[in-house]
Design a protein around this motif. Structure first.
Motif, PDB file in Angstrom:
ATOM      1  N   ARG A 120       0.867  -1.171   0.000  1.00 27.91           N
ATOM      2  CA  ARG A 120       0.000   0.000   0.000  1.00 27.91           C
ATOM      3  C   ARG A 120       0.904   1.220   0.000  1.00 27.91           C
ATOM      4  NH1 ARG A 120      -4.294  -0.720   4.758  1.00 27.91           N
ATOM      5  NH2 ARG A 120      -5.223   1.112   3.775  1.00 27.91           N
ATOM      6  N   LYS A 121       0.441   2.307  -0.623  1.00 31.32           N
ATOM      7  CA  LYS A 121       1.210   3.547  -0.691  1.00 31.32           C
ATOM      8  C   LYS A 121       0.362   4.693  -0.156  1.00 31.32           C
ATOM      9  CE  LYS A 121       4.155   2.903  -4.724  1.00 31.32           C
ATOM     10  NZ  LYS A 121       5.301   3.768  -4.702  1.00 31.32           N
ATOM     11  N   PHE A 122       1.037   5.593   0.565  1.00 29.68           N
ATOM     12  CA  PHE A 122       0.359   6.750   1.156  1.00 29.68           C
ATOM     13  C   PHE A 122       1.230   7.989   0.990  1.00 29.68           C
ATOM     14  CE2 PHE A 122      -0.775   2.985   3.530  1.00 29.68           C
ATOM     15  CZ  PHE A 122      -2.135   3.101   3.749  1.00 29.68           C
ATOM     16  N   ARG A 173      -2.427  -3.252  -5.546  1.00 29.45           N
ATOM     17  CA  ARG A 173      -1.785  -3.750  -4.331  1.00 29.45           C
ATOM     18  C   ARG A 173      -0.869  -4.938  -4.569  1.00 29.45           C
ATOM     19  NH1 ARG A 173      -5.710  -3.651   0.861  1.00 29.45           N
ATOM     20  NH2 ARG A 173      -3.782  -4.292   1.845  1.00 29.45           N
ATOM     21  N   GLU A 179       5.415   3.450   2.049  1.00 29.60           N
ATOM     22  CA  GLU A 179       4.946   2.174   1.515  1.00 29.60           C
ATOM     23  C   GLU A 179       4.875   1.169   2.647  1.00 29.60           C
ATOM     24  OE1 GLU A 179       7.614   0.935  -1.566  1.00 29.60           O
ATOM     25  OE2 GLU A 179       7.085   2.604  -2.865  1.00 29.60           O
ATOM     26  N   LEU A 211       0.320   9.561   8.149  1.00 32.73           N
ATOM     27  CA  LEU A 211      -0.053   9.172   6.791  1.00 32.73           C
ATOM     28  C   LEU A 211      -1.214  10.028   6.316  1.00 32.73           C
ATOM     29  CD1 LEU A 211       0.016   5.264   6.848  1.00 32.73           C
ATOM     30  CD2 LEU A 211       1.753   6.829   5.978  1.00 32.73           C
ATOM     31  N   ARG A 263      -3.359  10.813   2.377  1.00 33.99           N
ATOM     32  CA  ARG A 263      -4.190  10.121   1.391  1.00 33.99           C
ATOM     33  C   ARG A 263      -3.515   8.851   0.888  1.00 33.99           C
ATOM     34  NH1 ARG A 263      -4.839  11.082  -4.503  1.00 33.99           N
ATOM     35  NH2 ARG A 263      -3.299  12.732  -4.319  1.00 33.99           N
ATOM     36  N   GLU A 264      -4.282   7.769   0.813  1.00 30.27           N
ATOM     37  CA  GLU A 264      -3.762   6.537   0.237  1.00 30.27           C
ATOM     38  C   GLU A 264      -3.751   6.686  -1.281  1.00 30.27           C
ATOM     39  OE1 GLU A 264      -4.079   1.680   0.400  1.00 30.27           O
ATOM     40  OE2 GLU A 264      -5.537   2.863   1.548  1.00 30.27           O
ATOM     41  N   THR A 321      -2.450   4.037  -3.248  1.00 30.57           N
ATOM     42  CA  THR A 321      -2.332   2.693  -3.811  1.00 30.57           C
ATOM     43  C   THR A 321      -3.202   2.615  -5.057  1.00 30.57           C
ATOM     44  OG1 THR A 321      -2.044   1.774  -1.593  1.00 30.57           O
ATOM     45  CG2 THR A 321      -2.649   0.222  -3.342  1.00 30.57           C
TER      46      THR A 321
END
Length: 156
Positions: A7-9, A60, A116, A132, A134-135, A137
């Motif tokens: 996941r990325k933020f 993902r 990440e 963190l 906004r996501e 991903t």
């Protein structure tokens, strides 16, 4: 073959810095990046290099193959880079039993900070660190291959 599940933020504050552990200077570039496929070279701390192939839709989970290569070969391959050479410092940050990799970009991408989290677990929002934002991903504009080709996203 390994499956990469991440996941990325976007990172919204420097509050993670107090928890940061190991850090690595990374220089990476792409030799090819099209339609869910990329061929990347990454140099870590100026002392080792790996060649990485990724396959799959931006999301993902993707297939990933990684191979060590001689540093001299990696340096020479940089002449064939597609787009920007990405420079960043990766910080390992532990939170609630997970390791987040916080990338602080430099050069043409200065100001961008992305975290990440590689895990198959579905972590509820309440257990994510407060730093963190906004996501992103699945937002291909925040993938390194897109950053190399297109620069900073407008919504960064």
């Amino acid at each position: 073959m390994a499956k990469e599940i991440e996941r990325k933020f976007l990172v919204t504050s420097d509050d993670w810095r107090g928890q940061a552990g190991a850090k690595t200077a990374i220089r990476q570039f792409y030799l090819a990046a099209v339609n869910g496929r990329s061929l990347r070279v990454r140099i870590r701390d100026g002392s080792s290099a790996v060649l990485t192939l990724k396959f799959g839709a931006h999301g993902r989970e993707r297939d990933e193959f990684e191979y060590p290569i001689p540093l001299a070969d990696a340096e020479e391959m940089q002449e064939f880079a597609v787009g920007l050479v990405i420079e960043k410092t990766r910080h390992e940050v532990r939170h609630n039993g997970y390791v987040y990799e916080v990338d602080v970009f430099a050069g043409a991408l200065a100001g961008l900070v992305i975290a990440e989290l590689e895990t198959p677990d579905d972590i509820p929002v309440a257990k994510l660190p407060l730093w963190l934002g906004r996501e992103v991903t699945g937002d291909s504009s925040f993938y390194n291959a897109s950053l190399a080709r297109n620069g900073l996203p407008v919504a960064a």
